[in-house]
Write a protein that holds these residues in place. Structure first.
Motif, mmCIF file in Angstrom:
data_model
loop_
_atom_site.group_PDB
_atom_site.id
_atom_site.type_symbol
_atom_site.label_atom_id
_atom_site.label_comp_id
_atom_site.label_asym_id
_atom_site.label_seq_id
_atom_site.Cartn_x
_atom_site.Cartn_y
_atom_site.Cartn_z
ATOM 1 N N PRO A 8 0.752 -1.101 0.012
ATOM 2 C CA PRO A 8 0.140 -0.012 0.100
ATOM 3 C C PRO A 8 0.857 1.206 -0.116
ATOM 4 O O PRO A 8 2.009 1.314 -0.026
ATOM 5 C CB PRO A 8 -0.750 -0.159 1.375
ATOM 6 C CG PRO A 8 0.102 -1.079 2.219
ATOM 7 C CD PRO A 8 0.874 -1.924 1.178
ATOM 8 N N TYR A 9 0.122 2.334 -0.132
ATOM 9 C CA TYR A 9 0.633 3.574 0.005
ATOM 10 C C TYR A 9 0.575 4.154 1.403
ATOM 11 O O TYR A 9 -0.430 4.187 1.814
ATOM 12 C CB TYR A 9 0.112 4.628 -1.185
ATOM 13 C CG TYR A 9 0.588 4.570 -2.622
ATOM 14 C CD1 TYR A 9 1.785 4.902 -3.075
ATOM 15 C CD2 TYR A 9 -0.264 3.800 -3.368
ATOM 16 C CE1 TYR A 9 2.254 4.802 -4.150
ATOM 17 C CE2 TYR A 9 0.277 3.570 -4.563
ATOM 18 C CZ TYR A 9 1.365 4.103 -5.198
ATOM 19 O OH TYR A 9 1.570 3.701 -6.506
ATOM 20 N N ARG A 10 1.541 4.902 1.797
ATOM 21 C CA ARG A 10 1.630 5.297 3.239
ATOM 22 C C ARG A 10 0.679 6.931 3.181
ATOM 23 O O ARG A 10 1.074 7.615 2.621
ATOM 24 C CB ARG A 10 2.961 5.843 3.503
ATOM 25 C CG ARG A 10 3.084 6.383 5.158
ATOM 26 C CD ARG A 10 4.548 6.619 5.382
ATOM 27 N NE ARG A 10 4.563 7.234 6.973
ATOM 28 C CZ ARG A 10 5.107 8.432 6.966
ATOM 29 N NH1 ARG A 10 5.572 8.987 5.800
ATOM 30 N NH2 ARG A 10 5.323 8.904 8.233
ATOM 31 N N PRO A 11 -0.329 6.717 3.877
ATOM 32 C CA PRO A 11 -0.983 8.106 4.196
ATOM 33 C C PRO A 11 -0.374 9.125 4.556
ATOM 34 O O PRO A 11 0.277 9.140 5.599
ATOM 35 C CB PRO A 11 -2.529 7.853 4.931
ATOM 36 C CG PRO A 11 -1.901 6.439 5.689
ATOM 37 C CD PRO A 11 -0.842 5.852 4.918
ATOM 38 N N CYS A 12 -0.164 10.413 3.837
ATOM 39 C CA CYS A 12 0.580 11.478 4.406
ATOM 40 C C CYS A 12 -0.003 12.949 4.233
ATOM 41 O O CYS A 12 -0.847 12.890 3.388
ATOM 42 C CB CYS A 12 2.020 11.369 3.618
ATOM 43 S SG CYS A 12 3.269 12.510 3.881
ATOM 44 N N ALA A 13 0.437 13.629 4.967
ATOM 45 C CA ALA A 13 0.052 15.216 4.521
ATOM 46 C C ALA A 13 1.431 16.090 4.293
ATOM 47 O O ALA A 13 2.323 15.980 5.076
ATOM 48 C CB ALA A 13 -0.599 15.687 5.954
ATOM 49 N N GLY A 14 0.976 16.942 3.475
ATOM 50 C CA GLY A 14 2.413 17.894 2.859
ATOM 51 C C GLY A 14 1.622 19.169 3.134
ATOM 52 O O GLY A 14 0.582 19.785 2.899
ATOM 53 N N VAL A 15 2.814 20.088 3.140
ATOM 54 C CA VAL A 15 2.515 21.565 3.536
ATOM 55 C C VAL A 15 3.240 22.528 2.662
ATOM 56 O O VAL A 15 4.589 22.433 2.593
ATOM 57 C CB VAL A 15 2.766 22.077 5.023
ATOM 58 C CG1 VAL A 15 2.590 23.558 5.033
ATOM 59 C CG2 VAL A 15 1.966 21.388 6.013
ATOM 60 N N MET A 16 2.672 23.261 1.904
ATOM 61 C CA MET A 16 3.429 24.266 1.096
ATOM 62 C C MET A 16 3.226 25.511 1.783
ATOM 63 O O MET A 16 2.070 26.274 1.921
ATOM 64 C CB MET A 16 2.753 24.376 -0.486
ATOM 65 C CG MET A 16 3.634 25.677 -1.117
ATOM 66 S SD MET A 16 2.949 25.705 -2.841
ATOM 67 C CE MET A 16 4.018 24.568 -3.738
ATOM 68 N N LEU A 17 4.243 26.066 2.413
ATOM 69 C CA LEU A 17 4.061 27.243 3.349
ATOM 70 C C LEU A 17 4.673 28.429 2.704
ATOM 71 O O LEU A 17 5.858 28.421 2.238
ATOM 72 C CB LEU A 17 5.034 26.941 4.515
ATOM 73 C CG LEU A 17 4.861 28.036 5.638
ATOM 74 C CD1 LEU A 17 3.542 28.045 6.245
ATOM 75 C CD2 LEU A 17 5.762 27.813 6.690
ATOM 76 N N LEU A 18 3.871 29.448 2.239
ATOM 77 C CA LEU A 18 4.069 30.741 1.300
ATOM 78 C C LEU A 18 4.409 31.767 2.258
ATOM 79 O O LEU A 18 3.346 31.959 3.094
ATOM 80 C CB LEU A 18 2.871 30.815 0.439
ATOM 81 C CG LEU A 18 2.774 31.479 -0.962
ATOM 82 C CD1 LEU A 18 4.030 30.541 -1.822
ATOM 83 C CD2 LEU A 18 1.936 31.708 -1.477
ATOM 84 N N GLN A 38 13.266 20.030 0.616
ATOM 85 C CA GLN A 38 11.899 19.377 0.775
ATOM 86 C C GLN A 38 11.098 20.480 1.366
ATOM 87 O O GLN A 38 11.380 20.948 2.454
ATOM 88 C CB GLN A 38 11.615 18.104 0.899
ATOM 89 C CG GLN A 38 11.730 17.714 2.297
ATOM 90 C CD GLN A 38 11.357 16.150 2.876
ATOM 91 O OE1 GLN A 38 11.778 15.437 2.127
ATOM 92 N NE2 GLN A 38 10.530 16.207 3.721
ATOM 93 N N MET A 39 9.685 20.357 1.352
ATOM 94 C CA MET A 39 8.677 20.806 1.997
ATOM 95 C C MET A 39 8.183 20.113 3.347
ATOM 96 O O MET A 39 8.388 18.779 3.042
ATOM 97 C CB MET A 39 7.458 21.244 1.070
ATOM 98 C CG MET A 39 7.649 22.316 0.164
ATOM 99 S SD MET A 39 6.380 22.706 -0.849
ATOM 100 C CE MET A 39 6.072 21.407 -1.846
ATOM 101 N N PRO A 40 7.741 20.397 4.256
ATOM 102 C CA PRO A 40 7.402 19.756 5.315
ATOM 103 C C PRO A 40 6.141 18.790 4.953
ATOM 104 O O PRO A 40 5.187 18.938 4.284
ATOM 105 C CB PRO A 40 6.931 20.710 6.389
ATOM 106 C CG PRO A 40 7.278 22.257 6.029
ATOM 107 C CD PRO A 40 7.550 22.081 4.466
ATOM 108 N N GLN A 41 6.282 17.573 5.511
ATOM 109 C CA GLN A 41 5.352 16.597 5.279
ATOM 110 C C GLN A 41 5.751 15.338 6.094
ATOM 111 O O GLN A 41 6.717 15.087 6.574
ATOM 112 C CB GLN A 41 5.388 15.941 3.818
ATOM 113 C CG GLN A 41 6.823 15.573 3.297
ATOM 114 C CD GLN A 41 6.871 14.103 3.079
ATOM 115 O OE1 GLN A 41 6.416 13.666 2.181
ATOM 116 N NE2 GLN A 41 7.379 13.410 4.119
ATOM 117 N N GLY A 42 4.580 14.575 6.337
ATOM 118 C CA GLY A 42 4.570 13.294 7.246
ATOM 119 C C GLY A 42 3.512 12.702 7.511
ATOM 120 O O GLY A 42 2.428 12.950 6.910
#
Length: 176
Positions: A8-18, A38-42
């Motif tokens: 499976p794919y690991r569920p993750c959230a990412g942030v583009m902080l502008l 890289q941008m923050p994500q996890g």
């Protein structure tokens, strides 16, 4: 070994902080010898909402608290990337073939001094602001398409890359 396409794919959230100048936060990972940024994500914890995970990951990786950001947009679809074959089985205890990510665009309302990468469990050795168009060239190559997809998802909210930056080039390196 399990066939990669069955994992499976690991569920993750990412942030583009502008920031106010239309530049994006990028950090240089501690565990990567490449000059990749890289941008923050996890990962999204079981039962956790994706936006809550994004805010948590932002705080865990940058020290930026929820009161210093405003949500601008959420990417309409999950975005995916696959690990290169040589990495499958070596990261995330071999349980995943890549990540499926929910991406969020936040406006940074704080000052640079509010960014603290010297967190209790640091992930970045340095950070800087970058022009959005630079992102696919800054990340590890196997995530470049993902970053192009993130840029496409948020294109209407990002500055026109053909216009000069409001207050400079965005290539000012900052260490934590």
């Amino acid at each position: 070994m399990t066939a990669p396409d069955t994992l499976p794919y690991r569920p993750c959230a990412g942030v583009m902080l502008l920031n106010r100048d239309g530049q994006v936060f990028v950090g240089q990972r501690l565990d990567n010898v490449l000059e990749a940024w890289q941008m923050p994500q996890g990962g999204i914890d079981p039962g956790e909402e994706a936006e809550a995970a994004a805010v948590r990951e932002l705080w865990e990786e940058t020290g930026v608290t929820a009161d210093k950001v405003t949500l601008i947009a959420e990417a309409p679809d999950e975005l995916f990337y696959d690990l290169p074959p040589e990495m499958i089985g070596k990261v995330w205890k071999g349980k995943y073939r890549g990540q499926r990510q929910r991406w969020f665009l936040f406006r940074f309302e704080g000052d640079d001094r509010d960014i603290r990468i010297d967190t209790p469990h640091p992930e970045f050795r340095a950070w800087r602001w970058a022009a959005p168009a630079e992102l696919p060239q800054l990340i590890v190559p196997f995530k470049a398409q993902l970053y192009r997809d993130v840029l496409a998802a948020f294109a209407t909210y990002l500055p026109d890359p053909h216009l000069p930056a409001p207050h400079g080039s965005g290539d000012v390196s900052q260490a934590g």
